[in-house]
Design a protein around this motif. Structure first.
Motif, PDB file in Angstrom:
ATOM      1  N   UNK A 194       0.853  -1.274  -0.070  1.00 53.10           N
ATOM      2  CA  UNK A 194      -0.089   0.142   0.165  1.00 53.10           C
ATOM      3  C   UNK A 194       0.998   1.158   0.109  1.00 53.10           C
ATOM      4  N   UNK A 195       1.633   1.045   0.909  1.00 53.72           N
ATOM      5  CA  UNK A 195       2.954   2.291   0.526  1.00 53.72           C
ATOM      6  C   UNK A 195       3.484   2.611  -0.848  1.00 53.72           C
ATOM      7  N   UNK A 196       3.891   1.562  -1.641  1.00 59.49           N
ATOM      8  CA  UNK A 196       4.572   1.773  -2.722  1.00 59.49           C
ATOM      9  C   UNK A 196       3.211   1.997  -3.841  1.00 59.49           C
ATOM     10  N   UNK A 197       2.268   1.684  -3.537  1.00 54.79           N
ATOM     11  CA  UNK A 197       0.953   2.201  -4.424  1.00 54.79           C
ATOM     12  C   UNK A 197       0.674   3.694  -4.171  1.00 54.79           C
ATOM     13  N   UNK A 198       0.808   4.162  -2.923  1.00 51.98           N
ATOM     14  CA  UNK A 198       0.703   5.451  -2.435  1.00 51.98           C
ATOM     15  C   UNK A 198       1.863   6.455  -3.445  1.00 51.98           C
ATOM     16  N   UNK A 199       2.861   5.866  -3.139  1.00 47.55           N
ATOM     17  CA  UNK A 199       4.177   6.759  -3.488  1.00 47.55           C
ATOM     18  C   UNK A 199       4.017   6.537  -5.289  1.00 47.55           C
ATOM     19  N   UNK A 200       3.686   5.689  -5.874  1.00 46.01           N
ATOM     20  CA  UNK A 200       3.626   5.619  -7.268  1.00 46.01           C
ATOM     21  C   UNK A 200       2.697   6.529  -7.708  1.00 46.01           C
ATOM     22  N   UNK A 201       1.599   6.878  -6.869  1.00 50.74           N
ATOM     23  CA  UNK A 201       0.434   7.909  -7.387  1.00 50.74           C
ATOM     24  C   UNK A 201       0.963   9.151  -7.311  1.00 50.74           C
ATOM     25  N   UNK A 202       2.190   9.629  -6.627  1.00 52.82           N
ATOM     26  CA  UNK A 202       2.636  10.908  -6.559  1.00 52.82           C
ATOM     27  C   UNK A 202       3.240  11.281  -7.736  1.00 52.82           C
TER      28      UNK A 202
ATOM     29  N   UNK B 124      13.002   8.191 -12.892  1.00 53.66           N
ATOM     30  CA  UNK B 124      14.172   7.191 -12.473  1.00 53.66           C
ATOM     31  C   UNK B 124      14.365   7.582 -11.278  1.00 53.66           C
ATOM     32  N   UNK B 125      14.807   8.800 -10.896  1.00 53.88           N
ATOM     33  CA  UNK B 125      15.100   9.277  -9.475  1.00 53.88           C
ATOM     34  C   UNK B 125      14.109   9.061  -8.542  1.00 53.88           C
ATOM     35  N   UNK B 126      12.692   9.202  -8.808  1.00 56.79           N
ATOM     36  CA  UNK B 126      11.861   8.796  -7.877  1.00 56.79           C
ATOM     37  C   UNK B 126      11.599   7.245  -7.735  1.00 56.79           C
ATOM     38  N   UNK B 127      11.899   6.477  -8.551  1.00 62.70           N
ATOM     39  CA  UNK B 127      11.724   4.789  -8.519  1.00 62.70           C
ATOM     40  C   UNK B 127      12.962   4.599  -7.650  1.00 62.70           C
ATOM     41  N   UNK B 128      14.468   5.307  -7.847  1.00 64.49           N
ATOM     42  CA  UNK B 128      15.303   4.970  -6.771  1.00 64.49           C
ATOM     43  C   UNK B 128      15.303   5.137  -5.592  1.00 64.49           C
TER      44      UNK B 128
ATOM     45  N   UNK C 113      19.193   6.587   4.265  1.00 69.79           N
ATOM     46  CA  UNK C 113      18.531   7.525   4.362  1.00 69.79           C
ATOM     47  C   UNK C 113      19.566   9.034   4.112  1.00 69.79           C
ATOM     48  N   UNK C 114      20.706   8.976   4.494  1.00 72.04           N
ATOM     49  CA  UNK C 114      21.704   9.812   4.103  1.00 72.04           C
ATOM     50  C   UNK C 114      21.894  10.076   2.486  1.00 72.04           C
ATOM     51  N   UNK C 115      21.492   9.170   1.826  1.00 72.39           N
ATOM     52  CA  UNK C 115      21.711   9.065   0.300  1.00 72.39           C
ATOM     53  C   UNK C 115      20.540   9.753  -0.338  1.00 72.39           C
ATOM     54  N   UNK C 116      19.406   9.647   0.212  1.00 76.26           N
ATOM     55  CA  UNK C 116      17.862  10.073  -0.293  1.00 76.26           C
ATOM     56  C   UNK C 116      17.270  11.334   0.763  1.00 76.26           C
ATOM     57  N   UNK C 117      18.311  11.796   1.584  1.00 77.59           N
ATOM     58  CA  UNK C 117      17.713  12.824   2.408  1.00 77.59           C
ATOM     59  C   UNK C 117      16.603  13.695   2.118  1.00 77.59           C
ATOM     60  N   UNK C 118      17.186  14.462   1.277  1.00 75.13           N
ATOM     61  CA  UNK C 118      16.371  15.584   0.344  1.00 75.13           C
ATOM     62  C   UNK C 118      15.099  15.099  -0.104  1.00 75.13           C
ATOM     63  N   UNK C 119      15.121  13.916  -1.023  1.00 73.52           N
ATOM     64  CA  UNK C 119      13.883  13.339  -1.445  1.00 73.52           C
ATOM     65  C   UNK C 119      12.984  12.634  -0.274  1.00 73.52           C
ATOM     66  N   UNK C 120      13.424  12.417   1.072  1.00 69.62           N
ATOM     67  CA  UNK C 120      12.663  11.678   1.817  1.00 69.62           C
ATOM     68  C   UNK C 120      11.899  13.078   2.487  1.00 69.62           C
ATOM     69  N   UNK C 121      12.687  14.012   3.116  1.00 72.33           N
ATOM     70  CA  UNK C 121      12.328  15.005   3.777  1.00 72.33           C
ATOM     71  C   UNK C 121      11.190  15.749   2.950  1.00 72.33           C
TER      72      UNK C 121
END
Length: 567
Positions: free
Chosen positions: A46-54, A60-64, A186-194
């Protein structure tokens, strides 16, 4: 070995240890990490489904980022499970996590709900009737695939015993590796995560099963920090104001609806005739009313509190009396009658009864209304005369408050909330797996439940009209919260209030006053139909309506203020 030797060399496949062999002994730590990987990837669909809808993940960056997110969750779970990676511990712990994660994935994925502390309270307070309505073949399939299959592997796997010291060292290494993996990703994708978590806060409630256990911890903490002993007294100075000469005692029928949304009431402009009977009774329908919460467990205690939504939600001291206590202290006769899963503690100190248990001296409940403990809301009105007469006479002489807690439009089995002869909208959805329903059939089933609620309210008004010789009757109906019917892929209710859709917070409120003899000026109230109101007004409005004087009363939260005859 000669050509005549019939002994074949052992198969290389048989010599190699197989990951799925039940005979090969595995390290408990390996089992912990395999479970974490399963939970962090498949059980979070369900989390991946919600993320894919964004829109942010459509690159490609979003998938990474999603892959990194899965790695972070897996790392955290692996670190936690590494603590339990002991020969006799890991299997039951892993099985428990798998079952809870599978159940969470089913409800989040099927109904679009999220799991927070309020949802956990709802789960803990759900009765057998509501639980049955949630069971489905789809749920069974989800549990089998996400929990059953890995659980079979768990229990068939033989675990090696390494000795306490060696196993402890390995487990500590597992904890550190899991944390290192999570922190590095988390450090590698911190900007996207935040950015993602700041803009889409609801995603944090989809991290499965960490969301469920975090919420469970919050509930346990709140319960443990709740003061012991009796609740704090509210309105200790509550008294009834002197009634003007010739004025009859009040009789308030306060009907608490369930899961009704204002936008599906034809009284509020809905195109379908969902309120055909109330429309003939000249009732007043307030069109801009907001709930205290998005679930019964949150809204019911809040709406009967004097605090108001913001103060109630932020208060650490909510172990207090409520509106019913204040009314009873003032000398009024109070009765709570329930056709749901209980009053959430509101009615503990006042007379209360369940609708499926017939009143003393009343006829047996007809099968058309009740099937065992499961009743249509019409059962709330059965034997109401006998229930009224059973209240203390000295209190009845001062006034009566009857609270009817409806089953209303409780989902997902909306089709069960209306009888066969009151289903004008066809065909209707007859499954509790709402995503499998045609959207119009789903709305049909829900609207039929509103039509039946309209019928019950009309019957309640007819009963009140028979009491005008001895009482000044009033009916006030308002729902505890609203409902999502597939808008934005959301179903049911219970979203965190901060980002709950209006469908879950915009509720109907209906007032009926007798044609003559009422203490309330109908014309004055009609002028307030478009005024923004909320559950915050209920406590003070009921005090004002019934003439209860108390220092806690706030006139600015009394929607009857200024509309009493003679004011």
């Amino acid at each position: 070995m000669g050509f005549g030797d019939n002994t074949a060399p052992p198969s290389r496949a048989l010599c190699m240890p197989s990951l799925f062999s039940s005979k090969t002994q595995r390290s408990p730590l390996l089992l912990a990490w395999l479970t974490a990987l399963w939970l962090g990837t498949l059980c979070n669909w369900p989390l991946w489904k919600a993320l894919l809808a964004l829109p942010e993940t459509g690159s490609p960056r979003g998938l990474l980022f999603m892959l990194a997110f899965a790695g972070i969750i897996t790392g955290v779970l692996a670190s936690i499970l590494s603590l339990a990676a002991w020969r006799r511990v890991i299997k039951p712990v892993a099985a428990l996590l798998l079952i809870s994660a599978a159940a969470g994935a089913h409800f989040m994925g099927t109904y679009g709900v999220v799991i927070d502390d309020t949802m956990i309270v709802n789960v803990l307070q759900t009765d057998a009737r509501e639980t049955r309505d949630l069971l489905s073949l789809r749920m069974l399939v989800t549990l089998v695939l996400l929990a059953g299959l890995p659980a079979v592997y768990l229990w068939r796997t033989s675990l090696a015993s390494l000795g306490f010291g060696r196993q402890l060292l390995r487990n500590l290494v597992g904890v550190l590796l899991g944390l290192a993996l999570a922190v590095a990703l988390l450090m590698a994708c911190f900007a996207d995560m935040a950015s993602t978590m700041r803009n889409h806060k609801s995603l944090r409630y989809l991290i499965n099963p960490l969301n469920s256990y975090y919420a469970l911890g919050q509930v346990a903490f709140k319960k443990s920090s709740k003061p012991r002993g009796p609740p704090q007294i509210v309105a200790a100075d509550a008294v009834l104001a002197a009634r003007p000469d010739g004025r009859k005692p009040p009789l308030l029928l306060l009907v608490v609806g369930e899961t009704a949304r204002a936008m599906n009431f034809s009284l509020n402009g809905y195109a379908r005739a969902t309120n055909p009977e109330l429309a003939k009774l000249d009732v007043l329908s307030f069109r801009d009313v907001t709930s205290c919460g998005t679930s019964t467990a949150a809204s019911l205690p809040c709406m009967f509190s004097h605090l108001g939504r913001e103060q109630y939600g932020n208060s650490k001291e909510v172990h207090q009396e409520n509106l019913l206590d204040a009314l009873q202290r003032a000398g009024l006769a109070v009765l709570w009658l329930d056709n749901q899963s209980g009053c959430k503690g509101i009615c503990e100190r006042v007379p209360n009864a369940m609708a499926h248990i017939a009143a003393s001296g009343a006829p047996t409940l007809p099968e058309a209304l009740c099937n065992g403990p499961e009743c249509l809301d019409g059962a709330l009105l059965h034997g109401l005369d006998q229930r009224l007469e059973a209240l203390p006479a000295e209190r009845r002489a001062k006034g009566v408050v009857l609270v009817l807690h409806q089953m209303g439009s409780h989902g997902p089995a909306y089709y069960k909330r209306s009888p066969a002869d009151l289903k004008p909208f066809q065909p209707e959805c007859k499954t509790n797996v709402l995503q499998q329903c045609d959207p119009q059939q789903l709305v049909n089933a829900y609207d039929n439940s509103i039509v039946y609620a309209d019928h019950v309210l009309a019957q309640a008004i007819a009963w009140l009209q028979q009491k005008t010789s001895g009482f000044d009757p009033t009916l006030l109906y308002l729902s505890d919260h609203g409902e999502s019917l597939g808008e934005n892929n959301l179903y049911l209710h219970g979203m965190p209030y901060a980002f709950a859709p209006r469908e879950q917070t915009h509720i109907p409120m209906v007032l009926w006053l007798p044609g003559t003899g009422s203490a309330i000026d109908r014309g004055c109230m009609r002028a307030k139909l478009e005024q923004p109101l909320s559950h915050d007004h209920l406590f003070h409005s009921v005090l004002g309506l019934l003439g209860v004087q108390a220092s806690i009363y706030k006139a600015d939260r009394d929607f009857f203020a200024g509309c009493k005859q003679g004011q």
